[in-house]
Design a protein around this motif. Structure first.
Motif, PDB file in Angstrom:
ATOM      1  N   SER A   1      38.542  62.122  58.007  1.00  0.00           N
ATOM      2  CA  SER A   1      39.123  63.446  57.833  1.00  0.00           C
ATOM      3  C   SER A   1      38.275  64.485  58.554  1.00  0.00           C
ATOM      4  O   SER A   1      37.046  64.379  58.639  1.00  0.00           O
ATOM      5  CB  SER A   1      39.199  63.789  56.349  1.00  0.00           C
ATOM      6  OG  SER A   1      39.461  65.162  56.149  1.00  0.00           O
ATOM      7  N   GLN A   2      38.910  65.506  59.091  1.00  0.00           N
ATOM      8  CA  GLN A   2      38.182  66.563  59.801  1.00  0.00           C
ATOM      9  C   GLN A   2      37.423  67.483  58.854  1.00  0.00           C
ATOM     10  O   GLN A   2      36.646  68.329  59.300  1.00  0.00           O
ATOM     11  CB  GLN A   2      39.161  67.364  60.664  1.00  0.00           C
ATOM     12  CG  GLN A   2      39.769  66.546  61.790  1.00  0.00           C
ATOM     13  CD  GLN A   2      40.656  67.373  62.711  1.00  0.00           C
ATOM     14  OE1 GLN A   2      40.923  68.543  62.453  1.00  0.00           O
ATOM     15  NE2 GLN A   2      41.114  66.756  63.785  1.00  0.00           N
ATOM     16  N   THR A   3      37.636  67.328  57.550  1.00  0.00           N
ATOM     17  CA  THR A   3      36.922  68.181  56.594  1.00  0.00           C
ATOM     18  C   THR A   3      35.494  67.718  56.364  1.00  0.00           C
ATOM     19  O   THR A   3      34.698  68.441  55.754  1.00  0.00           O
ATOM     20  CB  THR A   3      37.659  68.211  55.244  1.00  0.00           C
ATOM     21  OG1 THR A   3      37.747  66.881  54.717  1.00  0.00           O
ATOM     22  CG2 THR A   3      39.066  68.772  55.403  1.00  0.00           C
TER      23      THR A   3
ATOM     24  N   GLU B   1      39.851  56.423  60.798  1.00  0.00           N
ATOM     25  CA  GLU B   1      39.781  57.785  61.328  1.00  0.00           C
ATOM     26  C   GLU B   1      39.367  58.736  60.213  1.00  0.00           C
ATOM     27  O   GLU B   1      40.087  58.887  59.219  1.00  0.00           O
ATOM     28  CB  GLU B   1      41.121  58.233  61.906  1.00  0.00           C
ATOM     29  CG  GLU B   1      41.044  59.641  62.481  1.00  0.00           C
ATOM     30  CD  GLU B   1      42.345  60.132  63.087  1.00  0.00           C
ATOM     31  OE1 GLU B   1      42.324  61.174  63.781  1.00  0.00           O
ATOM     32  OE2 GLU B   1      43.384  59.477  62.874  1.00  0.00           O
TER      33      GLU B   1
ATOM     34  N   GLY C   1      39.437  59.336  54.869  1.00  0.00           N
ATOM     35  CA  GLY C   1      40.239  59.319  56.083  1.00  0.00           C
ATOM     36  C   GLY C   1      41.354  58.296  55.971  1.00  0.00           C
ATOM     37  O   GLY C   1      41.811  57.969  54.875  1.00  0.00           O
ATOM     38  N   THR C   2      41.760  57.766  57.131  1.00  0.00           N
ATOM     39  CA  THR C   2      42.926  56.880  57.220  1.00  0.00           C
ATOM     40  C   THR C   2      42.561  55.586  57.934  1.00  0.00           C
ATOM     41  O   THR C   2      41.857  55.607  58.952  1.00  0.00           O
ATOM     42  CB  THR C   2      44.065  57.572  57.989  1.00  0.00           C
ATOM     43  OG1 THR C   2      44.392  58.797  57.338  1.00  0.00           O
ATOM     44  CG2 THR C   2      45.296  56.685  58.074  1.00  0.00           C
TER      45      THR C   2
ATOM     46  N   PRO D   1      45.123  55.441  52.838  1.00  0.00           N
ATOM     47  CA  PRO D   1      43.938  56.303  52.806  1.00  0.00           C
ATOM     48  C   PRO D   1      42.746  55.535  52.257  1.00  0.00           C
ATOM     49  O   PRO D   1      42.889  54.698  51.349  1.00  0.00           O
ATOM     50  CB  PRO D   1      44.362  57.430  51.860  1.00  0.00           C
ATOM     51  CG  PRO D   1      45.356  56.800  50.944  1.00  0.00           C
ATOM     52  CD  PRO D   1      46.085  55.778  51.774  1.00  0.00           C
TER      53      PRO D   1
ATOM     54  N   SER E   1      40.901  58.289  48.043  1.00  0.00           N
ATOM     55  CA  SER E   1      41.247  59.597  48.571  1.00  0.00           C
ATOM     56  C   SER E   1      40.481  60.674  47.821  1.00  0.00           C
ATOM     57  O   SER E   1      40.015  60.471  46.692  1.00  0.00           O
ATOM     58  CB  SER E   1      42.761  59.851  48.464  1.00  0.00           C
ATOM     59  OG  SER E   1      43.208  59.681  47.137  1.00  0.00           O
TER      60      SER E   1
ATOM     61  N   GLU F   1      32.377  64.596  51.518  1.00  0.00           N
ATOM     62  CA  GLU F   1      32.451  65.269  50.227  1.00  0.00           C
ATOM     63  C   GLU F   1      31.035  65.491  49.681  1.00  0.00           C
ATOM     64  O   GLU F   1      30.066  64.899  50.172  1.00  0.00           O
ATOM     65  CB  GLU F   1      33.256  64.424  49.246  1.00  0.00           C
ATOM     66  CG  GLU F   1      34.693  64.183  49.662  1.00  0.00           C
ATOM     67  CD  GLU F   1      35.508  65.463  49.655  1.00  0.00           C
ATOM     68  OE1 GLU F   1      35.449  66.205  48.656  1.00  0.00           O
ATOM     69  OE2 GLU F   1      36.206  65.714  50.659  1.00  0.00           O
TER      70      GLU F   1
ATOM     71  N   SER G   1      38.011  55.529  52.170  1.00  0.00           N
ATOM     72  CA  SER G   1      36.755  56.175  52.532  1.00  0.00           C
ATOM     73  C   SER G   1      36.046  55.306  53.560  1.00  0.00           C
ATOM     74  O   SER G   1      36.423  54.147  53.780  1.00  0.00           O
ATOM     75  CB  SER G   1      35.868  56.374  51.299  1.00  0.00           C
ATOM     76  OG  SER G   1      35.257  55.153  50.923  1.00  0.00           O
TER      77      SER G   1
END
Length: 435
Positions: free
Chosen positions: A67-69, A65, A79-80, A105, A129, A72, A107
């Motif tokens: 990350s909503q951000t 899943e 994510g997770t 966590p 992370s 990078e 990528s």
């Protein structure tokens, strides 16, 4: 939408229809095809299900899943890694949204893939992370113990290597965990396949995770992927052998490597000049086979050998059906890949994806379709599994229960960045199989 080319001959199983209570109704006297597979969304529509994988026994789904951000600046998407259980009688997820156990966590490049040992299924990835800590960039092993539980082990002795990607374990069910191997691809620079100047294929044995072996190193040309990214490196399930693409004067061919006998080196096993996209190897009938897309065509070739490391020859061509069974125009279907074979009631099937080369981009951004074909049956049974629509459909994953089988896959809008969209999780319930 779907079409069947024929039934298996000589007593092999055929596809029959099913109603809501899973009662087989079969073919009618006129030969009318049975009820088509049921394709439906599962999970939570607000959750992005990236790269779902299933343990070899089908009991657990492992997925990433994001990350909503979003990505990078260096292109990594964090994510997770989650797992949940799968009901092998109904195909339902437990819990229904797939968020059973948050393992670690990671990528998108260091997400987990599944294996199995003498104690059952497990999965391996790498802790990563956006705000790295002392445990980051090391391998992680997770043993699912239930839908919402798992045992997480950081392999602290593994080297911290931030550019690992495509991390896979072996699945040798007669051996304990410390006798398994983990292998991966690694860039010299950058994180994505297109950023590297040199890509290496590396491995460790879990009994000595600090000592890494190098199978091979391959140069890339500009934004092009390495041969073992295109003719993808994969494990021959249930063995210690890998298949991978190797450069030759004529182009790219397939080689094999035995993780149990690294001193033997790479063994080239094809030499026919055909570009083979993403070969998927499997053991079959005392021999070894693989299915691979052929260049930019809609065809896939099935190759066969007498055993690991032996020469392979082309024995069958698998292809989709023409328009309108496919919504992609004739001449535009291309990039057959992501083959996954499975056996149900004695018959081998393959599910795979096809892209629309009438559109710009790659298989990650083009419209796609998910297909199913029988293997080694004449005439073959071929059908489209994904429902109508212009989306990118990717990563078919079969799950086989005792009486039913399903194909899970992901869908998102075509033409969009695959790192910035929500991946819908879908499940196709195949018609029942009669013997």
């Amino acid at each position: 939408m779907l079409s069947l080319l024929g039934l298996a001959c000589g007593g092999a199983p055929s596809l029959t229809s099913t109603d809501d209570d899973h009662t087989d109704t079969g073919w009618d006297a006129t030969g009318t095809p049975p009820t088509v597979p049921v394709d439906e969304a599962v999970g939570d529509p607000d959750i992005s299900y990236m790269n779902p994988e299933f343990t070899p026994d089908g009991r657990f789904m492992v997925w990433f899943e994001p990350s909503q951000t979003g990505p990078e600046p260096d292109g990594r998407l964090f994510g997770t890694v989650w797992h949940c259980a799968v009901d092998l009688e109904t195909g339902e997820l437990d819990p229904p949204d797939g968020r059973g156990f948050a393992a670690f966590p990671a990528s998108l490049y260091t997400r987990a893939n599944t294996g199995a040992d003498v104690d059952g299924p497990y999965y391996v990835g790498q802790r990563s992370s956006a705000a790295p800590g002392p445990d980051d960039d090391r391998l992680v092993v997770v043993r699912p113990t239930g839908p919402t539980n798992g045992e997480v082990t950081l392999i602290s002795a593994s080297q911290a290597r931030p550019r690992r990607r495509s991390i896979f374990p072996t699945a040798l069910t007669d051996r304990p965990l410390d006798e398994q191997a983990v292998w991966w691809l690694e860039n010299d620079v950058g994180y994505s396949p297109g950023e590297a100047d040199v890509v290496s294929l590396r491995y460790v044995r879990l009994e000595d995770p600090s000592t890494e072996g190098v199978v091979t190193e391959q140069e890339t040309t500009g934004p092009l992927w390495s041969p073992m990214d295109l003719t993808y490196a994969r494990l021959l399930g249930g063995t210690s052998w890998l298949t991978l693409g190797v450069p030759t004067r004529a182009g790219v061919e397939v080689a094999m490597f035995d993780l149990d006998d690294p001193g033997a080196g790479l063994v080239q096993v094809t030499n026919d000049g055909v570009f083979k996209l993403d070969p998927y190897p499997y053991v079959s009938g005392g021999g070894v086979e693989f299915l691979a897309g052929v260049g930019d065509s809609e065809d896939s070739y099935r190759y066969r050998s007498d055993g690991p490391g032996e020469p392979f020859t082309h024995v069958e061509t698998v292809r989709t059906l023409p328009f309108p069974d496919s919504q992609i125009a004739d001449g535009d279907r291309c990039q057959a890949q992501s083959h996954q074979t499975f056996t149900h009631h004695g018959q081998t099937w393959t599910t795979f994806q096809i892209s629309d080369c009438g559109q710009d981009g790659s298989f990650l951004t083009r419209r796609g379709e998910i297909w199913l074909s029988s293997v080694d049956v004449e005439p073959p049974v071929v059908m489209r599994l994904s429902s109508d629509g212009p989306e990118a459909n990717n990563e078919p994953e079969p799950v086989v229960g005792e009486d039913r089988a399903w194909v899970f896959y992901t869908r998102y809008p075509a033409g969009a960045s695959p790192q910035q969209v929500t991946y819908e999780l879908r499940r196709v319930t195949l018609p029942a199989v009669s013997r």
